[in-house]
Design an enzyme around this catalytic site. Structure first.
Site, short mmCIF file in Angstrom:
data_model
loop_
_atom_site.label_atom_id
_atom_site.label_comp_id
_atom_site.label_asym_id
_atom_site.label_seq_id
_atom_site.Cartn_x
_atom_site.Cartn_y
_atom_site.Cartn_z
N ASP A 69 0.82 -1.21 0.00
CA ASP A 69 0.00 0.00 0.00
C ASP A 69 0.86 1.27 0.00
O ASP A 69 0.40 2.34 0.37
CB ASP A 69 -0.94 0.00 1.21
CG ASP A 69 -0.19 -0.15 2.52
OD1 ASP A 69 1.04 -0.37 2.46
OD2 ASP A 69 -0.81 -0.05 3.58
N HIS A 285 23.28 1.89 -18.01
CA HIS A 285 22.34 2.39 -16.99
C HIS A 285 22.44 1.55 -15.71
O HIS A 285 21.45 1.09 -15.17
CB HIS A 285 20.91 2.41 -17.53
CG HIS A 285 20.68 3.53 -18.51
ND1 HIS A 285 19.55 3.64 -19.28
CD2 HIS A 285 21.45 4.60 -18.82
CE1 HIS A 285 19.65 4.72 -20.05
NE2 HIS A 285 20.78 5.32 -19.79
N ASP A 302 27.35 8.95 -13.10
CA ASP A 302 26.41 9.69 -13.96
C ASP A 302 25.25 10.08 -13.05
O ASP A 302 24.36 9.27 -12.79
CB ASP A 302 25.96 8.77 -15.10
CG ASP A 302 25.09 9.49 -16.12
OD1 ASP A 302 24.55 10.58 -15.81
OD2 ASP A 302 24.92 8.95 -17.24
N ASP A 313 22.34 16.59 -15.97
CA ASP A 313 22.79 15.26 -16.37
C ASP A 313 24.30 15.34 -16.56
O ASP A 313 24.77 15.75 -17.62
CB ASP A 313 22.08 14.85 -17.66
CG ASP A 313 22.32 13.39 -18.01
OD1 ASP A 313 23.02 12.69 -17.25
OD2 ASP A 313 21.80 12.95 -19.05
N HIS A 385 26.43 4.25 -27.88
CA HIS A 385 25.27 5.14 -27.69
C HIS A 385 25.44 6.46 -28.42
O HIS A 385 26.51 6.75 -28.97
CB HIS A 385 25.01 5.37 -26.19
CG HIS A 385 26.18 5.95 -25.45
ND1 HIS A 385 26.57 7.26 -25.56
CD2 HIS A 385 27.06 5.38 -24.57
CE1 HIS A 385 27.61 7.49 -24.77
NE2 HIS A 385 27.94 6.36 -24.17
N HIS A 389 21.58 14.75 -25.81
CA HIS A 389 20.13 14.96 -25.80
C HIS A 389 19.82 16.28 -25.11
O HIS A 389 20.67 16.85 -24.43
CB HIS A 389 19.45 13.79 -25.08
CG HIS A 389 20.03 13.50 -23.71
ND1 HIS A 389 19.64 14.17 -22.58
CD2 HIS A 389 21.01 12.65 -23.31
CE1 HIS A 389 20.32 13.72 -21.54
NE2 HIS A 389 21.17 12.80 -21.94
N HIS A 396 15.79 13.31 -20.56
CA HIS A 396 15.87 13.26 -22.02
C HIS A 396 14.70 14.11 -22.51
O HIS A 396 13.62 13.61 -22.79
CB HIS A 396 15.78 11.82 -22.53
CG HIS A 396 16.88 10.95 -22.00
ND1 HIS A 396 16.76 9.61 -21.80
CD2 HIS A 396 18.14 11.25 -21.62
CE1 HIS A 396 17.90 9.12 -21.33
NE2 HIS A 396 18.76 10.11 -21.20
N GLU A 413 27.96 13.71 -24.47
CA GLU A 413 28.42 12.64 -23.59
C GLU A 413 29.02 11.44 -24.32
O GLU A 413 28.46 10.35 -24.32
CB GLU A 413 27.27 12.17 -22.69
CG GLU A 413 25.97 11.83 -23.42
CD GLU A 413 24.95 11.16 -22.49
OE1 GLU A 413 25.34 10.37 -21.64
OE2 GLU A 413 23.75 11.47 -22.63
N TYR A 417 33.66 1.97 -23.55
CA TYR A 417 33.43 0.92 -22.54
C TYR A 417 34.05 -0.38 -23.03
O TYR A 417 33.70 -0.88 -24.09
CB TYR A 417 31.92 0.73 -22.33
CG TYR A 417 31.19 2.06 -22.21
CD1 TYR A 417 31.04 2.70 -20.99
CD2 TYR A 417 30.70 2.71 -23.37
CE1 TYR A 417 30.41 3.93 -20.90
CE2 TYR A 417 30.09 3.94 -23.29
CZ TYR A 417 29.93 4.55 -22.05
OH TYR A 417 29.33 5.78 -21.98
N ARG A 434 33.01 7.71 -19.40
CA ARG A 434 32.06 8.61 -20.04
C ARG A 434 32.29 9.99 -19.42
O ARG A 434 32.50 10.09 -18.22
CB ARG A 434 30.61 8.14 -19.82
CG ARG A 434 29.56 9.10 -20.40
CD ARG A 434 28.19 8.46 -20.61
NE ARG A 434 27.49 8.12 -19.39
CZ ARG A 434 27.28 6.88 -18.96
NH1 ARG A 434 27.75 5.84 -19.66
NH2 ARG A 434 26.64 6.64 -17.85
N GLU A 436 30.27 13.59 -19.45
CA GLU A 436 29.01 14.19 -19.90
C GLU A 436 28.89 15.59 -19.33
O GLU A 436 28.97 15.80 -18.12
CB GLU A 436 27.82 13.34 -19.44
CG GLU A 436 26.47 13.95 -19.83
CD GLU A 436 25.31 13.00 -19.57
OE1 GLU A 436 25.42 12.18 -18.65
OE2 GLU A 436 24.32 13.09 -20.30
MN LIG Z 1 22.69 11.83 -20.53
#
Ligand SMILES: [Mn+2]
Length: 486
Positions: A69, A285, A302, A313, A385, A389, A396, A413, A417, A434, A436
């Site tokens: 709940d 992710h 990130d 971001d 990738h 964005h 995004h 970004e 990898y 990465r 970014e």
């Molecule tokens: Mn991003």
């Protein structure tokens, strides 16, 4: 947290309670929310581009079950917030191209259906704006309770276009007869759905296109909020750099990041924080953040703060032991150079494809030179990738970015990898980088909003060598952790 089972009993006892004292709800609150004139301006801007004889229909996002709940912390539908400032669930906004006339002969161009005030519910889940609040605080003229939508006279079939996003699915029908389920149900009846089949006038593609055209260009008020979200995020990255130690856990670092966000008033994060040490950084992710010791390898973070709805971001990749190894630096510099090459293309009117191409070329050339790939076409194996964005109310954010325009705020970004068992020398295995950054597009170039956090290897190493106030933040070991057996 109490369960609803207890809640029902308690409700009976507290039925006489109406609302909390006024002062308790207004003192010491943030004063830099978007103003109602912003939202009114956005409605006008939408109406200006809507086709003749059209209506825009914007439903609140559904609430979601977290457990039994207990619900997930509610996140408002960015469109509903953008065009009205209303952040509560079980609500609906209509925006009309052509002015409508109410029963008193008064002209209006938008109607908001809100959650009905309910002192008992509000004691549990917080104050609702209600009709009066939406009039006063949001400046909405036509406001009704959701329960009034059923008998509200609006003939959707007479509009040539009904502009709306994909309708939310799997919405539960709760105990409230005017919850989102009912609003959707009544809308479908009024708009002439046959079963699940939408009428031909319903157009979500055009809704996305028009709202994207507005939302991708940031107004000065929005830019200010994004600047703040980005600066807060950078400060969090910097504090982690100063405090980092190979003995720390991924969760602990997530906590430090989000502590700094909250210290500066950011309500949450714009997406699940990604804290990946070593090979975990290869999972794009990765949000488990379950490694108990990050060790001396690279740490990819990130993480972006959400401030009053607007999210940053920002990604930084740092050596947990304070020093980039030769291999780590070689990969890092490639990503850095790719990012710099992309930056150079940015300006009002530039093509995002050119930025993407510039970054991809550098990474492909570099990986080839390092012997990690044998053909430039293999670059996608290690850089799987896109380059960036929009950011805004969504991490995004909506809108085409084929051609970049002044006052867009975008991320750049690039990343590389290299998971274990990749077909290259194993000295590269487990390296994930990465970088970014968040940039405001200007007439002749860009402004690097996330320049507060270092990007060059030597600047990162210098930041890591600094002391952090968190170095002295020590907690007692857990008693329960000392127990070796049951
Ligand atoms: Mn991003």
């Amino acid at each position: 947290m109490l369960t609803t089972k207890i809640r029902a009993a308690v409700l009976v006892t507290f039925l006489h309670l109406t609302s909390l004292p006024f002062f308790a709800q207004t003192a010491f609150l943030p004063v830099d929310y978007l103003d109602k004139s912003f939202h009114a301006g956005r409605r006008d801007a939408l109406r200006a581009v809507m086709p003749d004889s059209s209506v825009a229909v914007i439903f609140a996002y559904p609430t979601r079950t977290f457990s039994n709940d207990v619900e997930y912390i509610y996140h408002a539908n960015p469109d509903l917030y953008y065009f009205s400032g209303y952040k509560e669930p079980h609500s609906l906004l209509l925006i009309f191209k052509d002015p409508q006339t109410d029963a008193d002969g008064k002209s209006y161009t938008s109607v908001l259906f809100v959650q009905k005030r309910n002192p008992q519910a509000e004691q549990w889940t917080g104050k609702r704006l209600g009709i009066e609040g939406a009039r006063e605080k949001l400046g909405m003229e036509q406001v009704y309770n959701g329960s009034d939508f059923k008998n509200f006279t609006v003939d959707f079939t007479r509009f040539k276009k009904i502009l709306c996003d994909r309708l939310p699915a799997d919405v539960p029908n709760g105990y409230d007869p005017a919850d989102l389920f009912d609003l959707l149900d009544q809308f479908k009846l009024k708009a002439g759905f046959t079963g699940t089949k939408a009428p031909a006038s319903l157009d979500s593609r055009l809704f996305t296109e028009l709202t994207g055209k507005l939302r991708r260009i940031k107004t000065p008020e929005e830019t200010l909020l994004l600047r703040k979200a980005v600066e807060i995020s950078c400060q969090a990255h910097n504090e982690v750099m100063k405090a980092i130690h190979p003995d720390m856990s991924e969760l602990e670092i997530q906590g430090l990041q989000e502590f700094v966000h909250k210290k500066h008033g950011a309500e949450g994060v714009g997406y699940g924080s990604i804290i990946g040490s070593g090979e975990n950084g290869c999972v794009l992710h990765y949000m488990e953040n379950s490694k108990t010791k990050i060790g001396g390898s690279l740490l990819l973070m990130d993480v972006g703060a959400e401030y009053h709805g607007y999210t940053a971001d920002v990604t930084r990749t740092i050596p947990a032991d304070g020093k980039f190894s030769a291999e780590e630096k070689a990969i890092y510099d490639l990503v850095y150079n790719a990012q710099e090459a992309a930056f150079k293309t940015l300006r009002n009117g530039s093509k995002f494809a050119d930025a993407s191409k510039a970054a991809r070329e550098i990474i492909a050339d570099g990986l080839l030179k390092l012997g990690i790939i044998t053909d430039k076409n293999e670059v996608g194996k290690y850089y799987p990738h896109g380059l960036g964005h929009h950011i805004g109310l969504d991490v995004h954010d909506r809108g085409s970015m084929e051609t970049l325009l002044k006052d867009m705020i975008i991320t750049i970004e690039p990343g590389i990898y290299i998971p274990a068992d990749s077909k290259c020398d194993k000295k590269w295995w487990g390296i994930a980088v990465r970088i970014e950054d968040d940039l405001l597009i200007t007439e002749n170039g860009y402004e690097l909003l996330s320049g507060f956090a270092p990007r060059k290897t030597e600047d990162i190493e210098r930041m890591i060598s600094q002391k952090s106030a968190l170095d002295d933040f020590k907690l007692a070991p857990l008693e329960s952790g000392k127990k070796k057996s049951f």
